[in-house]
Design a protein around this motif. Structure first.
Motif, mmCIF file in Angstrom:
data_model
loop_
_atom_site.group_PDB
_atom_site.id
_atom_site.type_symbol
_atom_site.label_atom_id
_atom_site.label_comp_id
_atom_site.label_asym_id
_atom_site.label_seq_id
_atom_site.Cartn_x
_atom_site.Cartn_y
_atom_site.Cartn_z
ATOM 1 N N TYR A 1 2.484 -8.016 4.366
ATOM 2 C CA TYR A 1 1.921 -6.693 4.134
ATOM 3 C C TYR A 1 3.055 -5.675 4.177
ATOM 4 C CZ TYR A 1 -0.540 -2.287 4.997
ATOM 5 O OH TYR A 1 -0.978 -0.984 4.940
ATOM 6 N N VAL A 2 3.255 -4.974 3.049
ATOM 7 C CA VAL A 2 4.297 -3.959 2.916
ATOM 8 C C VAL A 2 3.608 -2.595 2.881
ATOM 9 C CG1 VAL A 2 6.208 -3.098 1.517
ATOM 10 C CG2 VAL A 2 5.758 -5.574 1.646
ATOM 11 N N CYS A 3 3.839 -1.790 3.894
ATOM 12 C CA CYS A 3 3.172 -0.496 4.025
ATOM 13 C C CYS A 3 4.145 0.648 3.770
ATOM 14 C CB CYS A 3 2.571 -0.355 5.427
ATOM 15 S SG CYS A 3 1.836 1.259 5.770
ATOM 16 N N ASP A 4 3.911 1.382 2.686
ATOM 17 C CA ASP A 4 4.607 2.641 2.450
ATOM 18 C C ASP A 4 3.708 3.721 3.049
ATOM 19 O OD1 ASP A 4 5.747 4.957 1.554
ATOM 20 O OD2 ASP A 4 5.874 4.376 -0.548
ATOM 21 N N PRO A 5 4.052 4.258 4.221
ATOM 22 C CA PRO A 5 3.139 5.136 4.966
ATOM 23 C C PRO A 5 3.182 6.577 4.455
ATOM 24 C CG PRO A 5 5.150 4.857 6.198
ATOM 25 C CD PRO A 5 5.303 4.016 4.950
ATOM 26 N N VAL A 6 2.648 6.799 3.287
ATOM 27 C CA VAL A 6 2.744 8.116 2.652
ATOM 28 C C VAL A 6 2.002 9.155 3.496
ATOM 29 C CG1 VAL A 6 2.243 9.464 0.590
ATOM 30 C CG2 VAL A 6 2.914 7.054 0.379
ATOM 31 N N THR B 1 0.831 -1.199 0.000
ATOM 32 C CA THR B 1 0.000 0.000 0.000
ATOM 33 C C THR B 1 0.865 1.247 0.000
ATOM 34 O OG1 THR B 1 -0.200 0.080 2.439
ATOM 35 C CG2 THR B 1 -1.879 -1.145 1.218
ATOM 36 N N GLY B 2 0.341 2.293 -0.662
ATOM 37 C CA GLY B 2 1.000 3.585 -0.701
ATOM 38 C C GLY B 2 0.003 4.667 -0.357
ATOM 39 N N TYR B 3 -0.113 5.674 -1.215
ATOM 40 C CA TYR B 3 -0.973 6.831 -0.937
ATOM 41 C C TYR B 3 -2.440 6.421 -0.781
ATOM 42 C CZ TYR B 3 -3.447 11.249 -1.513
ATOM 43 O OH TYR B 3 -4.271 12.320 -1.330
ATOM 44 N N GLN B 4 -3.045 6.884 0.322
ATOM 45 C CA GLN B 4 -4.468 6.661 0.577
ATOM 46 C C GLN B 4 -5.174 8.010 0.624
ATOM 47 O OE1 GLN B 4 -5.542 3.367 0.705
ATOM 48 N NE2 GLN B 4 -3.388 3.021 0.203
ATOM 49 N N GLY B 5 -6.360 8.066 0.026
ATOM 50 C CA GLY B 5 -7.046 9.332 -0.122
ATOM 51 C C GLY B 5 -8.023 9.669 0.984
ATOM 52 N N ASN C 1 9.831 7.354 4.816
ATOM 53 C CA ASN C 1 10.976 8.236 4.677
ATOM 54 C C ASN C 1 11.374 8.697 6.077
ATOM 55 O OD1 ASN C 1 9.202 10.353 5.399
ATOM 56 N ND2 ASN C 1 8.827 10.910 3.262
ATOM 57 N N GLN C 2 12.354 9.570 6.162
ATOM 58 C CA GLN C 2 12.849 9.972 7.480
ATOM 59 C C GLN C 2 11.758 10.648 8.310
ATOM 60 O OE1 GLN C 2 16.783 11.840 7.717
ATOM 61 N NE2 GLN C 2 15.915 13.436 9.002
ATOM 62 N N PHE C 3 10.986 11.527 7.692
ATOM 63 C CA PHE C 3 9.902 12.222 8.389
ATOM 64 C C PHE C 3 8.865 11.234 8.918
ATOM 65 C CE2 PHE C 3 5.569 13.965 7.957
ATOM 66 C CZ PHE C 3 5.611 14.970 8.910
ATOM 67 N N GLU C 4 8.471 10.296 8.072
ATOM 68 C CA GLU C 4 7.440 9.323 8.466
ATOM 69 C C GLU C 4 7.944 8.386 9.558
ATOM 70 O OE1 GLU C 4 5.620 9.606 3.948
ATOM 71 O OE2 GLU C 4 7.062 8.025 4.483
ATOM 72 N N LEU C 5 9.230 8.014 9.492
ATOM 73 C CA LEU C 5 9.812 7.191 10.554
ATOM 74 C C LEU C 5 9.836 7.949 11.874
ATOM 75 C CD1 LEU C 5 11.329 4.668 11.597
ATOM 76 C CD2 LEU C 5 13.456 5.746 10.822
ATOM 77 N N SER C 6 10.191 9.242 11.823
ATOM 78 C CA SER C 6 10.249 10.031 13.052
ATOM 79 C C SER C 6 8.864 10.126 13.703
ATOM 80 C CB SER C 6 10.795 11.433 12.767
ATOM 81 O OG SER C 6 9.871 12.212 12.017
#
Length: 295
Positions: A109-114, A81-85, A146-151
């Motif tokens: 389950y691979v989550c790209d937490p956009v 999963t990526g961008y969710q609206g 990304n770094q922001f989302e990990l933080s």
């Protein structure tokens, strides 16, 4: 016919969201069952704007039901999963992941937490970040922030390599088994840096930072798909990480060579499978407060 369900945005022109993720997975030998959260004419960084619309969350539920009826969920080895609206779409994603795992417990389950980045701020609608942080990331086997989302997930600032290692280790205590940080901004100005953490191991991958007039869009979606493909090939986690770094660079390099802004995924397709340039991984070692890596 086994495959991967990819739930992301979609653009008609260019490569972002599913338009960036689907073909690399296919090129690496996997069937993909794409579900689009939005369909836009082009990605949203164009100054001219874009057209299109978000799909209702009920679409995900209806498509899940259709896939279930024909037995496709049993043949799903991964959900990406990526961008969710909307929050409602996030809720449907959670239900789909649970249903897939009920049919195939070995699926991942691979989550790209956009959610956003320091230069863009939060780029999703209200409530989505909270749902991703509280529900989707903890239930994921693999997260690709990304770094922001990990933080945001780890609840700490990241200003150094030592911080990044600590944040990854914290993230591993919150549910995911693997953390791939798709972009670490604070590590180097002249190199593009990524980090991988799993079990008690932590690696850093770096590649040349190429200059573009405007920031590329869709690289994170590309990285997620490449890493997922490597895991499904049953490569070691480190090998899948190394390959996704090299293959992503091949696409970015081809884009730079051709003077384009949209990712040149098709032109670089052979290197998606076998990248020409290789980059060694560095292993991060933490001894009390001292952290280093060697490449």
């Amino acid at each position: 016919m086994r495959g991967v369900i990819s739930i992301q945005s979609h653009v008609v022109y260019g490569h972002a969201g599913n338009s960036s993720a689907v073909f690399p997975l296919q090129r690496m030998g996997f069937e993909v069952f794409p579900i689009h959260t939005v369909q836009f004419s082009n990605h949203t960084q164009y100054s001219e704007g874009w057209t299109g619309h978000a799909f209702p969350a009920s679409d995900i539920a209806e498509l899940t039901l259709g896939l279930e009826k024909i037995g496709a969920l049993k043949k799903c080895d991964a959900v990406v999963t990526g961008y969710q609206g909307s929050v409602e779409q996030c809720e449907m994603v959670a239900e789909l992941v649970k249903k897939v795992k009920s049919y195939n417990p070995a699926s991942i389950y691979v989550c790209d937490p956009v959610m956003g980045a320091p230069d863009k701020g939060c780029i999703v609608n209200e409530g989505i970040s909270e749902y991703i942080l509280d529900t989707l990331m903890p239930m994921a086997d693999v997260i690709v922030p990304n770094q922001f989302e990990l933080s945001q997930f780890a609840g700490m600032e990241i200003n150094s390599l030592n911080d990044a290692v600590a944040a990854c280790k914290k993230a591993l205590t919150l549910g995911p088994q693997i953390v791939l940080v798709k972009h670490l901004y604070s590590i180097s100005d002249d190199k593009f840096s990524m980090m991988l953490a799993f079990d008690d191991q932590c690696y850093i991958a770096q590649r040349p930072q190429l200059d573009f007039d405007k920031a590329l869009v869709g690289v994170g979606d590309l990285i997620s798909s490449l890493f997922t493909a490597g895991l499904l090939k049953e490569w070691s986690v480190a090998r899948a990480f190394k390959h996704c770094n090299e293959a992503a660079y091949a696409v970015v390099k081809k884009t730079h060579q051709l003077g384009e802004w949209e990712l040149q995924t098709i032109a670089a397709q052979d290197e998606i499978v076998e990248p020409e340039e290789k980059f060694e991984l560095g292993k991060c070692v933490q001894d009390n407060s001292f952290t280093y890596y060697s490449v």
